[in-house]
Design a protein around this motif. Structure first.
Motif, PDB file in Angstrom:
ATOM      1  N   MET A   1      60.146  86.610   6.782  1.00  0.00           N
ATOM      2  CA  MET A   1      60.712  86.837   5.469  1.00  0.00           C
ATOM      3  C   MET A   1      59.548  87.035   4.501  1.00  0.00           C
ATOM      4  O   MET A   1      58.629  86.216   4.491  1.00  0.00           O
ATOM      5  CB  MET A   1      61.550  85.603   5.097  1.00  0.00           C
ATOM      6  N   PRO A   2      59.560  88.086   3.743  1.00  0.00           N
ATOM      7  CA  PRO A   2      58.446  88.315   2.815  1.00  0.00           C
ATOM      8  C   PRO A   2      58.304  87.161   1.823  1.00  0.00           C
ATOM      9  O   PRO A   2      59.291  86.599   1.347  1.00  0.00           O
ATOM     10  CB  PRO A   2      58.845  89.598   2.078  1.00  0.00           C
ATOM     11  N   ARG A   3      57.049  86.820   1.540  1.00  0.00           N
ATOM     12  CA  ARG A   3      56.768  85.701   0.638  1.00  0.00           C
ATOM     13  C   ARG A   3      57.403  85.920  -0.730  1.00  0.00           C
ATOM     14  O   ARG A   3      57.946  84.990  -1.319  1.00  0.00           O
ATOM     15  CB  ARG A   3      55.250  85.522   0.531  1.00  0.00           C
ATOM     16  N   TRP A   4      57.369  87.152  -1.237  1.00  0.00           N
ATOM     17  CA  TRP A   4      57.943  87.416  -2.560  1.00  0.00           C
ATOM     18  C   TRP A   4      59.435  87.114  -2.565  1.00  0.00           C
ATOM     19  O   TRP A   4      59.977  86.615  -3.547  1.00  0.00           O
ATOM     20  CB  TRP A   4      57.668  88.855  -3.020  1.00  0.00           C
ATOM     21  N   PHE A   5      60.110  87.398  -1.432  1.00  0.00           N
ATOM     22  CA  PHE A   5      61.545  87.142  -1.338  1.00  0.00           C
ATOM     23  C   PHE A   5      61.826  85.639  -1.327  1.00  0.00           C
ATOM     24  O   PHE A   5      62.766  85.168  -1.977  1.00  0.00           O
ATOM     25  CB  PHE A   5      62.123  87.815  -0.086  1.00  0.00           C
ATOM     26  N   GLU A   6      61.003  84.896  -0.575  1.00  0.00           N
ATOM     27  CA  GLU A   6      61.154  83.439  -0.539  1.00  0.00           C
ATOM     28  C   GLU A   6      60.964  82.837  -1.927  1.00  0.00           C
ATOM     29  O   GLU A   6      61.755  82.004  -2.359  1.00  0.00           O
ATOM     30  CB  GLU A   6      60.130  82.806   0.407  1.00  0.00           C
ATOM     31  N   CYS A   7      59.918  83.263  -2.618  1.00  0.00           N
ATOM     32  CA  CYS A   7      59.659  82.744  -3.964  1.00  0.00           C
ATOM     33  C   CYS A   7      60.801  83.086  -4.908  1.00  0.00           C
ATOM     34  O   CYS A   7      61.236  82.245  -5.700  1.00  0.00           O
ATOM     35  CB  CYS A   7      58.333  83.264  -4.509  1.00  0.00           C
TER      36      CYS A   7
ATOM     37  N   LEU B   1      57.354  78.516  19.356  1.00  0.00           N
ATOM     38  CA  LEU B   1      56.692  79.718  19.880  1.00  0.00           C
ATOM     39  C   LEU B   1      57.690  80.865  20.032  1.00  0.00           C
ATOM     40  O   LEU B   1      57.343  82.026  19.776  1.00  0.00           O
ATOM     41  CB  LEU B   1      56.010  79.411  21.214  1.00  0.00           C
ATOM     42  N   GLU B   2      58.919  80.547  20.415  1.00  0.00           N
ATOM     43  CA  GLU B   2      59.959  81.572  20.483  1.00  0.00           C
ATOM     44  C   GLU B   2      60.187  82.154  19.085  1.00  0.00           C
ATOM     45  O   GLU B   2      60.324  83.364  18.912  1.00  0.00           O
ATOM     46  CB  GLU B   2      61.261  80.991  21.030  1.00  0.00           C
ATOM     47  N   TYR B   3      60.207  81.277  18.070  1.00  0.00           N
ATOM     48  CA  TYR B   3      60.365  81.758  16.695  1.00  0.00           C
ATOM     49  C   TYR B   3      59.226  82.701  16.314  1.00  0.00           C
ATOM     50  O   TYR B   3      59.462  83.775  15.761  1.00  0.00           O
ATOM     51  CB  TYR B   3      60.431  80.589  15.695  1.00  0.00           C
TER      52      TYR B   3
ATOM     53  N   PHE C   1      62.776  89.406   9.360  1.00  0.00           N
ATOM     54  CA  PHE C   1      63.596  89.102   8.196  1.00  0.00           C
ATOM     55  C   PHE C   1      65.007  88.699   8.629  1.00  0.00           C
ATOM     56  O   PHE C   1      65.553  87.691   8.165  1.00  0.00           O
ATOM     57  CB  PHE C   1      63.631  90.310   7.250  1.00  0.00           C
ATOM     58  N   GLY C   2      65.588  89.444   9.547  1.00  0.00           N
ATOM     59  CA  GLY C   2      66.936  89.149  10.030  1.00  0.00           C
ATOM     60  C   GLY C   2      67.029  87.810  10.742  1.00  0.00           C
ATOM     61  O   GLY C   2      67.995  87.062  10.567  1.00  0.00           O
ATOM     62  N   PHE C   3      66.022  87.498  11.568  1.00  0.00           N
ATOM     63  CA  PHE C   3      66.015  86.223  12.288  1.00  0.00           C
ATOM     64  C   PHE C   3      65.881  85.069  11.297  1.00  0.00           C
ATOM     65  O   PHE C   3      66.550  84.043  11.438  1.00  0.00           O
ATOM     66  CB  PHE C   3      64.884  86.225  13.320  1.00  0.00           C
TER      67      PHE C   3
ATOM     68  N   ILE D   1      68.518  81.962  10.681  1.00  0.00           N
ATOM     69  CA  ILE D   1      68.145  80.546  10.707  1.00  0.00           C
ATOM     70  C   ILE D   1      68.547  79.861   9.402  1.00  0.00           C
ATOM     71  O   ILE D   1      69.074  78.739   9.418  1.00  0.00           O
ATOM     72  CB  ILE D   1      66.639  80.381  11.001  1.00  0.00           C
ATOM     73  N   LEU D   2      68.335  80.529   8.267  1.00  0.00           N
ATOM     74  CA  LEU D   2      68.750  79.956   6.975  1.00  0.00           C
ATOM     75  C   LEU D   2      70.263  79.740   6.942  1.00  0.00           C
ATOM     76  O   LEU D   2      70.737  78.679   6.511  1.00  0.00           O
ATOM     77  CB  LEU D   2      68.331  80.856   5.815  1.00  0.00           C
ATOM     78  N   CYS D   3      71.027  80.723   7.393  1.00  0.00           N
ATOM     79  CA  CYS D   3      72.484  80.600   7.405  1.00  0.00           C
ATOM     80  C   CYS D   3      72.948  79.483   8.337  1.00  0.00           C
ATOM     81  O   CYS D   3      73.825  78.687   7.980  1.00  0.00           O
ATOM     82  CB  CYS D   3      73.136  81.919   7.809  1.00  0.00           C
ATOM     83  N   LEU D   4      72.351  79.415   9.528  1.00  0.00           N
ATOM     84  CA  LEU D   4      72.708  78.348  10.472  1.00  0.00           C
ATOM     85  C   LEU D   4      72.344  76.975   9.907  1.00  0.00           C
ATOM     86  O   LEU D   4      73.069  76.001  10.112  1.00  0.00           O
ATOM     87  CB  LEU D   4      72.034  78.579  11.823  1.00  0.00           C
TER      88      LEU D   4
END
Length: 171
Positions: free
Chosen positions: A1-7, A146-148, A154-156, A160-163
């Protein structure tokens, strides 16, 4: 996920979580508890940073369950003890999604392959947390981390956020 999007996401939700941080600080102070738990944890490329969470236990040598406060039990169950980590997302020390920062002492125990979990910023939530927040087996956690790192996109991250939100809603 892009840092700007997280912020942006953290800043847009600030009116929701900042008052909660204030209330939790006030409750901790009024009940005579220490407010924050601070501990050095490995971040991006294994470089240590000081992780801040809400304190959920009293000081002492008793087992963790005996030291857990009533408020602390609630904070842990609802994951509200993690709220201060949102400031780490804004500062760039953490991401919303990534491997949870484990203890610095574990760095010497990782294989060369396992060190790749530090190729990304540590996260507030992650693939290993979705598969069992209280998972005891360090090797299993690291394998999921490591799998992550291999699947990261971005989709993954959104999945994870939704779950994570669904898991919290079910508590």
């Amino acid at each position: 996920m892009p840092r700007w999007f997280e912020c942006l996401l953290v800043l847009l939700t600030l009116p929701l979580w900042l008052p909660m941080i204030g209330v939790i600080c006030l409750v901790q102070l009024c009940t005579g508890q220490k407010v924050f738990f601070c501990q050095r944890r490995p971040g991006l490329h294994g470089v240590p940073f000081t992780l801040w969470k809400f304190c959920t236990m009293r000081e002492g040598s008793e087992p963790d369950e005996a030291r857990m406060t009533r408020v602390g039990r609630f904070l842990r169950k609802t994951s509200l003890d993690e709220l201060p980590e949102l400031f780490h997302v804004l500062s760039g020390k953490m991401s919303l999604v990534g491997p949870r920062p484990l203890l610095v002492e574990y760095l010497d125990l990782y294989t060369e392959e396992e060190h790749h979990r530090h190729d990304v910023r540590p996260g507030i939530t992650g693939w290993a947390q979705i598969h069992g927040r209280e998972m005891e087996d360090l090797k299993a956690k690291v394998a999921l981390d490591l799998e992550y790192v291999r699947r990261r996109s971005f989709g993954f991250d959104l999945k994870i956020l939704c779950l994570t939100l669904l898991h919290l809603k079910g508590k």
